[in-house]
Design a protein around this motif. Structure first.
Motif, short mmCIF file in Angstrom:
data_model
loop_
_atom_site.label_atom_id
_atom_site.label_comp_id
_atom_site.label_asym_id
_atom_site.label_seq_id
_atom_site.Cartn_x
_atom_site.Cartn_y
_atom_site.Cartn_z
N SER A 197 0.82 -1.22 0.00
CA SER A 197 0.00 0.00 0.00
C SER A 197 0.85 1.27 0.00
CB SER A 197 -0.94 0.01 1.21
OG SER A 197 -0.23 0.21 2.42
N GLN B 177 -1.19 2.52 -5.11
CA GLN B 177 -2.07 3.60 -4.66
C GLN B 177 -2.91 4.13 -5.82
OE1 GLN B 177 0.77 6.35 -3.01
NE2 GLN B 177 1.15 5.11 -1.18
N HIS C 123 -5.78 1.80 -6.81
CA HIS C 123 -6.72 1.45 -5.74
C HIS C 123 -8.16 1.76 -6.12
CE1 HIS C 123 -8.54 1.34 -1.72
NE2 HIS C 123 -7.53 0.55 -1.41
#
Length: 229
Positions: free
Chosen positions: A205, A211, A214
């Motif tokens: 993450s 990121q 996501h």
């Protein structure tokens, strides 16, 4: 992870159009691979809860009516996430998302298949709609299969992992793991028995490509879902 910080393809890039749904874990894993490869791509949202996947214009692209689908140069349409990722790896080999060693590559693919074949299809929307109309029964079904699959992964990754699923290099396995952990949390699976998986997920993450891919960061993410994903 510096090699993924600001990647640019080493060959001329194809025009890529990705049919995706923000929360689809199959779409999510392909988005991660695209981001890790530093590839530019356009997104065509397919709203699964509104049955966009059943519309004839999408069936022409994806005959099974499933996301993701990747259209290359407006000519070639690929479906099934692992096949798409394999194509990207061959077309854009750097940075590599598979080990060079034959047996190590097979182990990474084994991890991917546990997720892509042994967990995700059993807890996806289409399967659970056929299981029951009762939401509580659907939840119990999904929790059982996710817990069973994550238990197997925890056993395997205890011996294969470093900071990532396979050593310290990001591979296809990591692309598959992160969306599946999100699914586990979405279906309220107790993840405390899986410290190895959660440690890896936490590390991944922090990587910018993960990121950007996501579910909370997609053009079709509903505003009310951003804070809960």
């Amino acid at each position: 992870m510096e090699k993924f910080a600001d990647v640019k393809p080493q060959i001329e890039q194809d025009e890529l159009l990705l049919y995706t749904y923000y929360r689809s874990s199959c779409s999510w894993r392909v988005r991660i691979a695209l981001e890790l490869k530093g590839l530019k791509y356009e997104i065509a949202p397919v709203h699964l809860l509104k049955s966009d996947q059943l519309k004839q214009e999408f069936i022409k692209v994806s005959p099974l009516g499933q996301v993701p689908a990747l259209v290359i140069n407006k000519k070639i349409a690929l479906v099934q996430s692992i096949a798409i990722m394999e194509c990207l790896e061959e077309r854009y080999p750097e940075p590599a998302l598979l080990p060079k060693d034959l047996h190590k590559r097979a182990t990474v693919r084994e991890i991917c298949e546990i997720i892509a074949s042994g967990i995700q299809p059993l807890q996806n929307l289409g399967t659970m709609d056929k299981i029951s109309d009762d939401e509580d029964k659907k939840l119990v079904w999904a929790q059982y299969w996710i817990h069973r699959g994550l238990t197997a992964l925890e056993t395997i990754l205890k011996s294969t992992s470093g900071s990532c699923c396979f050593g310290d290099d990001v591979t296809f396995a990591d692309c598959c793991l992160v969306p599946q952990i999100s699914n586990a949390q979405r279906f309220k699976v107790d993840v405390t028995p899986f410290p190895t998986l959660m440690r890896i997920d936490k590390y991944l993450s922090t990587i910018p490509a993960f990121q950007r891919a996501h579910a909370s960061k997609q053009p079709d993410t509903p505003p009310e879902m951003v804070s809960v994903l």
